[in-house]
Design a protein around this motif. Structure first.
Motif, PDB file in Angstrom:
ATOM      1  N   VAL A   1      -1.454   7.255   1.134  1.00  0.00           N
ATOM      2  CA  VAL A   1      -2.496   8.051   0.054  1.00  0.00           C
ATOM      3  C   VAL A   1      -3.402   8.168  -0.340  1.00  0.00           C
ATOM      4  O   VAL A   1      -4.045   9.284  -0.670  1.00  0.00           O
ATOM      5  CB  VAL A   1      -0.853   7.464  -1.425  1.00  0.00           C
ATOM      6  CG1 VAL A   1      -1.590   8.383  -2.106  1.00  0.00           C
ATOM      7  CG2 VAL A   1       0.661   7.943  -0.414  1.00  0.00           C
ATOM      8  N   ASP A   2      -3.578   6.827   0.317  1.00  0.00           N
ATOM      9  CA  ASP A   2      -5.561   6.934   0.347  1.00  0.00           C
ATOM     10  C   ASP A   2      -5.716   7.543   0.705  1.00  0.00           C
ATOM     11  O   ASP A   2      -7.547   7.707   1.668  1.00  0.00           O
ATOM     12  CB  ASP A   2      -5.975   5.329   0.407  1.00  0.00           C
ATOM     13  CG  ASP A   2      -5.512   4.875   1.080  1.00  0.00           C
ATOM     14  OD1 ASP A   2      -5.020   5.093   2.316  1.00  0.00           O
ATOM     15  OD2 ASP A   2      -5.529   3.378   0.688  1.00  0.00           O
TER      16      ASP A   2
ATOM     17  N   LYS B   1      14.156  -3.782  -6.770  1.00  0.00           N
ATOM     18  CA  LYS B   1      13.548  -2.741  -5.049  1.00  0.00           C
ATOM     19  C   LYS B   1      14.252  -3.395  -3.848  1.00  0.00           C
ATOM     20  O   LYS B   1      13.998  -4.677  -3.929  1.00  0.00           O
ATOM     21  CB  LYS B   1      11.939  -3.115  -5.330  1.00  0.00           C
ATOM     22  CG  LYS B   1      11.243  -2.655  -6.270  1.00  0.00           C
ATOM     23  CD  LYS B   1       9.471  -2.607  -6.103  1.00  0.00           C
ATOM     24  CE  LYS B   1       8.608  -2.215  -7.524  1.00  0.00           C
ATOM     25  NZ  LYS B   1       8.349  -3.181  -7.895  1.00  0.00           N
TER      26      LYS B   1
ATOM     27  N   THR C   1       6.545   1.548  -0.320  1.00  0.00           N
ATOM     28  CA  THR C   1       4.848   0.923  -0.152  1.00  0.00           C
ATOM     29  C   THR C   1       5.578   0.134   1.068  1.00  0.00           C
ATOM     30  O   THR C   1       6.392  -0.447   1.419  1.00  0.00           O
ATOM     31  CB  THR C   1       5.823  -0.258  -1.486  1.00  0.00           C
ATOM     32  OG1 THR C   1       5.623   0.464  -2.867  1.00  0.00           O
ATOM     33  CG2 THR C   1       4.197  -1.309  -1.455  1.00  0.00           C
TER      34      THR C   1
ATOM     35  N   LYS D   1       2.995   8.096   2.002  1.00  0.00           N
ATOM     36  CA  LYS D   1       3.036   9.184   1.908  1.00  0.00           C
ATOM     37  C   LYS D   1       4.185   9.509   3.035  1.00  0.00           C
ATOM     38  O   LYS D   1       3.966   9.081   4.232  1.00  0.00           O
ATOM     39  CB  LYS D   1       3.171  10.057   1.367  1.00  0.00           C
ATOM     40  CG  LYS D   1       2.139  10.924   1.549  1.00  0.00           C
ATOM     41  CD  LYS D   1       1.071  12.287   1.446  1.00  0.00           C
ATOM     42  CE  LYS D   1       0.508  12.749   1.634  1.00  0.00           C
ATOM     43  NZ  LYS D   1      -0.878  12.058   1.902  1.00  0.00           N
TER      44      LYS D   1
ATOM     45  N   ASP E   1       7.093  12.623  -0.352  1.00  0.00           N
ATOM     46  CA  ASP E   1       7.704  11.292  -1.196  1.00  0.00           C
ATOM     47  C   ASP E   1       7.215   9.700  -0.391  1.00  0.00           C
ATOM     48  O   ASP E   1       6.609   9.564   0.152  1.00  0.00           O
ATOM     49  CB  ASP E   1       9.267  11.055  -0.879  1.00  0.00           C
ATOM     50  CG  ASP E   1      10.322  11.567  -2.099  1.00  0.00           C
ATOM     51  OD1 ASP E   1       9.775  12.544  -2.982  1.00  0.00           O
ATOM     52  OD2 ASP E   1      11.211  12.083  -1.440  1.00  0.00           O
ATOM     53  N   GLU E   2       6.581   8.909  -1.285  1.00  0.00           N
ATOM     54  CA  GLU E   2       5.513   7.674  -1.313  1.00  0.00           C
ATOM     55  C   GLU E   2       6.955   6.635  -1.300  1.00  0.00           C
ATOM     56  O   GLU E   2       8.237   6.177  -1.998  1.00  0.00           O
ATOM     57  CB  GLU E   2       5.139   7.306  -2.759  1.00  0.00           C
ATOM     58  CG  GLU E   2       3.950   8.577  -2.654  1.00  0.00           C
ATOM     59  CD  GLU E   2       2.488   8.452  -3.730  1.00  0.00           C
ATOM     60  OE1 GLU E   2       2.817   6.648  -3.943  1.00  0.00           O
ATOM     61  OE2 GLU E   2       2.484   9.030  -3.850  1.00  0.00           O
TER      62      GLU E   2
ATOM     63  N   ARG F   1       1.038  -1.226  -0.187  1.00  0.00           N
ATOM     64  CA  ARG F   1       0.039  -0.003   0.431  1.00  0.00           C
ATOM     65  C   ARG F   1       0.306   1.116   0.017  1.00  0.00           C
ATOM     66  O   ARG F   1       1.651   1.105   0.491  1.00  0.00           O
ATOM     67  CB  ARG F   1      -0.862  -0.082   1.146  1.00  0.00           C
ATOM     68  CG  ARG F   1      -2.036   1.305   1.171  1.00  0.00           C
ATOM     69  CD  ARG F   1      -3.009   0.870   2.783  1.00  0.00           C
ATOM     70  NE  ARG F   1      -3.753   1.884   2.984  1.00  0.00           N
ATOM     71  CZ  ARG F   1      -4.838   1.900   4.146  1.00  0.00           C
ATOM     72  NH1 ARG F   1      -4.640   0.916   4.107  1.00  0.00           N
ATOM     73  NH2 ARG F   1      -5.424   3.221   4.494  1.00  0.00           N
ATOM     74  N   GLN F   2       0.604   2.767  -1.239  1.00  0.00           N
ATOM     75  CA  GLN F   2       1.233   3.771  -0.645  1.00  0.00           C
ATOM     76  C   GLN F   2       1.398   4.737   0.064  1.00  0.00           C
ATOM     77  O   GLN F   2       0.026   4.561   0.748  1.00  0.00           O
ATOM     78  CB  GLN F   2       1.224   4.614  -1.648  1.00  0.00           C
ATOM     79  CG  GLN F   2       1.261   3.746  -3.267  1.00  0.00           C
ATOM     80  CD  GLN F   2       2.996   3.135  -3.349  1.00  0.00           C
ATOM     81  OE1 GLN F   2       3.181   1.904  -3.158  1.00  0.00           O
ATOM     82  NE2 GLN F   2       3.653   4.053  -3.565  1.00  0.00           N
TER      83      GLN F   2
END
Ligand code: HEM
Length: 406
Positions: free
Chosen positions: A177-178, A203, A249, A158, A246-247, A155-156
């Protein structure tokens, strides 16, 4: 089905694997990464590069295979690994991949000993183990998906705050982010964080303990900049490269090291950045007690908390101000050891953590003791507790990095 003969055959090949040192494991990883380069998105490639294998798959499988007929023992061993695997988002198909390269490695490297019987034994043992892991990991994924604030896979998030905690440690706070809620974790658990620093071809996923109490909205980790030897790619990126907004995961909170829910006194013992899960435990316990600092009403008789920490010096003492303020306002007994600094303060000692010298201040008979820090430190602290008569089942610990029992 796995039989006794299969287990015996697998066990009989262990000395051969051990005698080969890291050669077989190196061959296995090399094979896996050559044929399936995408696997490098999952494994810690810094450990691979430094020759520090994070886990010796062959000996792990052999060790687990020994207990395949002792389900209770096996399940407690599986739990820690399953928790770790879920923070890496490992899926059933990964087991097929690893199983395939494992068998092929043995076939190619030790063809004479890898007879048809031995191959069958390894295949069946591996599949039996894989099935146990897949089942438990499936349960964990499902539980986390349905919890309030839960999610599946990555899930993203920030970065919303970055703060210096000491010379080497920075805290980073992430919000989704959501804009939705996040799972309330147990104090002591960690999250999986996935980033791709500029210099990384793949990654990178790492686990960091959550360092605050759960709040349903954000997660805080506290990261030590790794500077000894080869600089840590991820820790340095989190310190310097990642900027506000910045994002990254995140994989849902995981880990089987957390506070027992009892009324017994709690002793939190840490060294260095092993402090982070302890800070979360401390904040959580005080919040549950209705911390005076938060201005809420005392809900129950406060559980006695002891906070013991060892670090290099005051400049490397993370959360120092926060601890002082918690000690003043709450029933926390804090004792600190600075290895290379002497201060004229009754609760700050010089040198290594010496539990015998503070024994009369510790709840040796009744307390629950939680340890976190480098393996050598935990061996040292545990040995002292055992000498002081603390029961083994009251000593709980978390190892950062590859696990070793002691
Ligand atoms: C970590 C065992 C399958 C990826 C570990 C650890 C053990 C282990 C003992 C160390 C945990 C710790 O230090 O706390 C096993 C066994 C498996 C298996 C017995 C099969 C039956 C897999 C699979 C994958 C995988 C299928 C994915 C491709 C990892 C990774 C780590 C890990 C990435 C963390 C270490 C690192 O980053 O290099 N596993 N594992 N494992 N496992 Fe597994």
């Amino acid at each position: 089905m796995l039989s006794n003969e299969h287990i015996q055959l697998v066990k009989s090949t262990v000395p051969l694997l051990e005698a080969s040192g890291s050669a077989i494991t190196d061959y296995f990883y090399n094979r896996l990464f050559t044929h399936n380069p995408e696997a490098q998105n999952i494994f810690n490639m810094s450990n691979q590069a430094s020759g520090k294998q994070s886990f010796a798959l062959f000996s792990a499988i052999a060790a687990y295979a020994k207990n395949l007929d002792n389900v209770e023992q096996l399940l407690s061993m599986v739990e820690r690994i399953a928790q770790k695997h879920t923070s890496l988002n490992i899926q059933p198909e990964h087991y097929d991949l690893v199983g395939h390269h494992l068998i092929e490695t043995l076939r190619e490297l030790v063809p004479e000993q890898f007879t048809a019987d031995v191959e069958e034994a390894w295949t069946v043992a591996y599949q039996a183990l894989a099935a146990i892991f897949i089942a438990r990991e499936g349960e964990l994924y499902k539980q986390r998906e349905v919890l309030k604030g839960g999610w599946k896979g990555g899930r993203q998030f920030k970065l919303v705050e970055k703060r210096i905690e000491s010379e080497l440690v920075k805290s980073l706070v992430f919000e989704p982010v959501d804009g939705g809620p996040v799972i309330d974790y147990q104090a002591g658990q960690y999250i999986g964080i996935e980033v791709q620093p500029k210099q990384s071809e793949f990654k990178e996923i790492r686990q960091y303990s959550l360092s605050d109490k759960a709040n349903g909205e954000s997660y805080r980790i506290s990261v030590k900049r790794e500077i000894v030897g080869k600089p840590g790619i991820v820790s340095n990126y989190l310190h310097d490269g990642l900027r506000l907004a910045d994002e990254v995961t995140l994989y849902a909170p995981a880990g089987d090291f957390f506070l027992n829910k009892t009324a017994a006194p709690v002793v939190l013992i840490s060294a260095g950045v092993g402090l982070t899960p302890m800070q979360s435990m401390l904040e959580t316990l005080l919040a549950e007690q209705g911390s005076k600092e938060e201005g809420s009403l005392q809900k129950s008789a406060p559980q006695k908390i002891h906070f013991l920490h060892a670090c290099e010096n005051s400049a490397q003492h993370s959360f120092k101000k926060r601890l002082t303020s918690l000690v003043q306002k709450n029933k926390v007994k804090a004792l600190t050891w600075y290895k290379s600094e002497t201060l004229e303060q009754a609760d700050i000692h010089h040198g290594f953590m010496d539990l015998v010298s503070v024994e009369e201040q510790l709840p040796l008979a009744l307390g629950d003791f939680y340890l976190c820090g480098p393996v050598a430190f935990m061996q040292f602290a545990k040995q002292q507790l055992v000498t002081l008569g603390v029961n083994d089942d009251r000593i709980h610990y978390e190892v950062f990095g590859p696990h070793e029992s002691f």
